[in-house]
Design a protein around this motif. Structure first.
Motif, PDB file in Angstrom:
ATOM      1  N   THR A 164       0.819  -1.215   0.000  1.00 52.37           N
ATOM      2  CA  THR A 164       0.000   0.000   0.000  1.00 52.37           C
ATOM      3  C   THR A 164       0.849   1.260   0.000  1.00 52.37           C
ATOM      4  O   THR A 164       0.513   2.242  -0.672  1.00 52.37           O
ATOM      5  N   GLU A 197      -7.369  -0.343  -8.641  1.00 50.71           N
ATOM      6  CA  GLU A 197      -7.930  -1.684  -8.459  1.00 50.71           C
ATOM      7  C   GLU A 197      -6.907  -2.544  -7.725  1.00 50.71           C
ATOM      8  O   GLU A 197      -5.772  -2.688  -8.167  1.00 50.71           O
ATOM      9  N   ALA A 217      -6.324  -0.281   2.481  1.00 49.55           N
ATOM     10  CA  ALA A 217      -6.817   0.734   1.548  1.00 49.55           C
ATOM     11  C   ALA A 217      -5.749   1.781   1.247  1.00 49.55           C
ATOM     12  O   ALA A 217      -4.950   2.146   2.121  1.00 49.55           O
ATOM     13  N   SER A 240      -4.475   5.669   0.262  1.00 51.95           N
ATOM     14  CA  SER A 240      -4.843   7.005   0.724  1.00 51.95           C
ATOM     15  C   SER A 240      -4.781   7.968  -0.448  1.00 51.95           C
ATOM     16  O   SER A 240      -3.866   7.882  -1.279  1.00 51.95           O
ATOM     17  N   ILE A 249     -10.816  10.246  -2.119  1.00 57.99           N
ATOM     18  CA  ILE A 249     -11.472   9.035  -2.606  1.00 57.99           C
ATOM     19  C   ILE A 249     -12.967   9.336  -2.648  1.00 57.99           C
ATOM     20  O   ILE A 249     -13.592   9.545  -1.609  1.00 57.99           O
ATOM     21  N   SER A 302     -15.593   4.035  -2.896  1.00 53.74           N
ATOM     22  CA  SER A 302     -14.870   2.759  -2.779  1.00 53.74           C
ATOM     23  C   SER A 302     -15.880   1.632  -2.857  1.00 53.74           C
ATOM     24  O   SER A 302     -16.951   1.704  -2.241  1.00 53.74           O
ATOM     25  N   ARG A 303     -15.541   0.606  -3.620  1.00 52.17           N
ATOM     26  CA  ARG A 303     -16.440  -0.531  -3.781  1.00 52.17           C
ATOM     27  C   ARG A 303     -15.634  -1.827  -3.782  1.00 52.17           C
ATOM     28  O   ARG A 303     -14.480  -1.851  -4.199  1.00 52.17           O
ATOM     29  N   LYS A 304     -16.265  -2.901  -3.327  1.00 47.57           N
ATOM     30  CA  LYS A 304     -15.661  -4.228  -3.408  1.00 47.57           C
ATOM     31  C   LYS A 304     -16.529  -5.104  -4.299  1.00 47.57           C
ATOM     32  O   LYS A 304     -17.750  -5.133  -4.162  1.00 47.57           O
ATOM     33  N   ALA A 360     -11.070  -4.807  -4.834  1.00 51.59           N
ATOM     34  CA  ALA A 360     -11.453  -3.507  -4.262  1.00 51.59           C
ATOM     35  C   ALA A 360     -11.130  -2.423  -5.280  1.00 51.59           C
ATOM     36  O   ALA A 360     -10.055  -2.432  -5.884  1.00 51.59           O
ATOM     37  N   ASP A 403     -11.107   1.800  -5.845  1.00 52.36           N
ATOM     38  CA  ASP A 403     -11.225   3.161  -5.309  1.00 52.36           C
ATOM     39  C   ASP A 403     -11.220   4.149  -6.458  1.00 52.36           C
ATOM     40  O   ASP A 403     -10.416   4.034  -7.393  1.00 52.36           O
ATOM     41  N   TYR A 404     -12.115   5.141  -6.385  1.00 55.18           N
ATOM     42  CA  TYR A 404     -12.196   6.208  -7.387  1.00 55.18           C
ATOM     43  C   TYR A 404     -11.675   7.470  -6.719  1.00 55.18           C
ATOM     44  O   TYR A 404     -12.195   7.894  -5.686  1.00 55.18           O
ATOM     45  N   ILE A 405     -10.648   8.071  -7.305  1.00 58.53           N
ATOM     46  CA  ILE A 405     -10.001   9.235  -6.703  1.00 58.53           C
ATOM     47  C   ILE A 405     -10.140  10.433  -7.634  1.00 58.53           C
ATOM     48  O   ILE A 405      -9.901  10.335  -8.837  1.00 58.53           O
TER      49      ILE A 405
END
Length: 198
Positions: free
Chosen positions: A140, A165, A172, A174, A181, A184-186, A191, A193-195
């Motif tokens: 991460t 992805e 997660a 940062s 973010i 966030s979806r799984k 997983a 994340d849209y940033i």
């Protein structure tokens, strides 16, 4: 593997014969990602950067749905050749727009981002949509450093959307300073994340 929607729906995406070098995004996850991107107006006319591109499935899906350019960055020569082969096949389809630009760069994502001033998007503009699908082995902290490098250099527009992805079991990521973010979806083991710019 095939493109699932858009002007190139059904077109084949070339994969390495042994299938060991890539970790393709499932169709269910792709559909969810592109539904979200469409809802925020991030696809039409986008200049797309696909980091850790693998087969290029996400980048090609974006082209099929209205993006205007794609730069796919992949470290493996064998896999990068598959991306070039897919692009060559799309160029021969009736729905191909000659103004659409595709470039395949054989490089590590980190090196590509650090050299961004000399690696301009094929459209000549900063990228407005970035896919980042690193190997699950990438930790991460490394992901967070790469995200920071993406947004602090001349890589993206202020209004860009970055899609990260990773394994659902990973810690997660940062968002870099000045970014957030937005969702966030799984999806099963994945997983996403849209940033975006805050």
């Amino acid at each position: 593997m095939r493109i699932i929607a858009g002007r190139f729906k059904g077109a084949e995406i070339k994969v390495p014969k042994d299938g060991k070098t890539t970790r393709p995004t499932t169709d269910r996850t792709k559909e969810a990602i592109f539904s979200r991107l469409k809802s925020v107006g991030a696809i039409a006319g986008a200049d797309v950067l696909d980091l850790f591109a693998g087969t290029g499935a996400l980048g090609f899906e974006a082209l099929s749905r209205g993006a205007r350019s794609l730069v796919a960055v992949e470290a493996s020569s064998r896999v990068a050749s598959c991306i070039k082969s897919t692009a060559g096949g799309l160029c021969r389809l009736p729905g191909w727009d000659p103004s659409v630009k595709v470039k395949v760069v054989k490089a590590r994502a980190e090196k590509f981002v650090s050299a961004a001033p000399s690696d301009k998007p094929v459209s000549g503009s900063p990228y407005s949509l970035v896919f980042m699908d690193p190997p699950y082995a990438m930790d991460t902290e490394e992901c967070n450093i790469l995200l920071k490098d993406i947004v602090t250099g001349p890589v993206v527009t202020d209004g860009a959307v970055i899609v990260v992805e990773r394994s659902a079991r990973s810690e997660a990521v940062s968002a870099p300073a000045g970014w957030e973010i937005t969702m966030s979806r799984k999806y099963g083991e994945t997983a996403v994340d849209y940033i975006g710019h805050s």
